[in-house]
Design a protein around this motif. Structure first.
Motif, PDB file in Angstrom:
ATOM      1  N   UNK A   1      29.906  46.445  15.018  1.00 46.07           N
ATOM      2  CA  UNK A   1      29.368  46.757  16.339  1.00 46.07           C
ATOM      3  C   UNK A   1      29.961  45.836  17.392  1.00 46.07           C
ATOM      4  N   UNK A   2      30.177  44.577  17.059  1.00 47.49           N
ATOM      5  CA  UNK A   2      30.810  43.658  18.007  1.00 47.49           C
ATOM      6  C   UNK A   2      32.239  44.112  18.291  1.00 47.49           C
ATOM      7  N   UNK A   3      32.944  44.561  17.248  1.00 48.37           N
ATOM      8  CA  UNK A   3      34.306  45.063  17.427  1.00 48.37           C
ATOM      9  C   UNK A   3      34.296  46.327  18.283  1.00 48.37           C
ATOM     10  N   UNK A   4      33.328  47.208  18.056  1.00 48.45           N
ATOM     11  CA  UNK A   4      33.217  48.421  18.865  1.00 48.45           C
ATOM     12  C   UNK A   4      33.000  48.049  20.323  1.00 48.45           C
ATOM     13  N   UNK A   5      32.080  47.138  20.578  1.00 54.80           N
ATOM     14  CA  UNK A   5      31.811  46.711  21.960  1.00 54.80           C
ATOM     15  C   UNK A   5      33.069  46.137  22.598  1.00 54.80           C
TER      16      UNK A   5
ATOM     17  N   UNK B   1      25.960  40.700   8.941  1.00 54.13           N
ATOM     18  CA  UNK B   1      27.185  40.803   8.158  1.00 54.13           C
ATOM     19  C   UNK B   1      28.187  41.773   8.739  1.00 54.13           C
ATOM     20  N   UNK B   2      28.668  42.673   7.887  1.00 52.47           N
ATOM     21  CA  UNK B   2      29.721  43.613   8.263  1.00 52.47           C
ATOM     22  C   UNK B   2      29.274  44.553   9.380  1.00 52.47           C
TER      23      UNK B   2
ATOM     24  N   UNK C   1      24.409  38.749  22.589  1.00 47.93           N
ATOM     25  CA  UNK C   1      23.285  38.619  21.656  1.00 47.93           C
ATOM     26  C   UNK C   1      23.111  39.943  20.934  1.00 47.93           C
ATOM     27  N   UNK C   2      22.549  39.860  19.731  1.00 52.69           N
ATOM     28  CA  UNK C   2      22.308  41.070  18.954  1.00 52.69           C
ATOM     29  C   UNK C   2      21.085  40.893  18.085  1.00 52.69           C
TER      30      UNK C   2
END
Length: 168
Positions: free
Chosen positions: A100-104, A94-95, A88-89
């Motif tokens: 942040x999802x990619x970082x996580x 958007x980008x 969840x966020x």
């Protein structure tokens, strides 16, 4: 005249101090009310029979609002791959949300604020992850995602950490 001026100056300083104290008290009261409201919101979500997903989305919103953060994420640790997935966020769209999802997803157990919180089983904070030696291994990832400062707290079940709440 000098004595009168000193009395007036002293009275002005005393009045300024009283205003400062009242302002601080009002700020503390407002923060306490916001926290009570946040817990009330969470209670309502649980009592309404929301799903786990809906509840953790509510938690992300509450953390983002209560901490006046730019974003908050609830991430779970996938023990098999030793990576994190965003459950969840809040505050991201958007980008920015994708970054942040990619970082996580690129963090491994023990890396970054999230990884440290999970390993230590204790909240961790950094005012500047780009310059904090403890997080130098993820500084490039954080900079790419536009993230500098934050806090992460572990999620623990049965004494074992399974994820974290992360805000920045």
């Amino acid at each position: 005249l000098v004595v009168r001026y000193r009395k007036i100056a002293a009275a002005e300083r005393e009045a300024e101090e009283k205003v400062r104290q009242l302002t601080e008290a009002n700020t503390n009261d407002a923060q306490a009310l916001a926290e009570i409201g946040a817990f009330s919101h969470l209670d309502a979500a649980v009592l309404a029979g929301q799903t786990e997903r809906e509840i953790i989305e509510t938690v992300a919103e509450i953390v983002c609002t209560a901490m006046q953060a730019h974003f908050s994420l609830v991430v779970y640790l996938d023990e098999g791959s030793d990576t994190f997935t965003v459950q969840a966020q809040s505050g991201l769209h958007g980008e920015s949300a994708e970054k942040m999802a990619a970082l996580a997803g690129r963090l491994r157990g023990g890396q970054g604020l999230v990884g440290q919180a999970v390993i230590l089983r204790w909240p961790v904070f950094s005012a500047d992850v780009l310059r904090d030696d403890l997080y130098s291994d993820v500084a490039a990832l954080a900079e790419e995602a536009g993230y500098r400062a934050g806090i992460a707290a572990p999620l623990v079940r049965g004494g074992m950490p399974f994820g974290a709440i992360w805000a920045g």
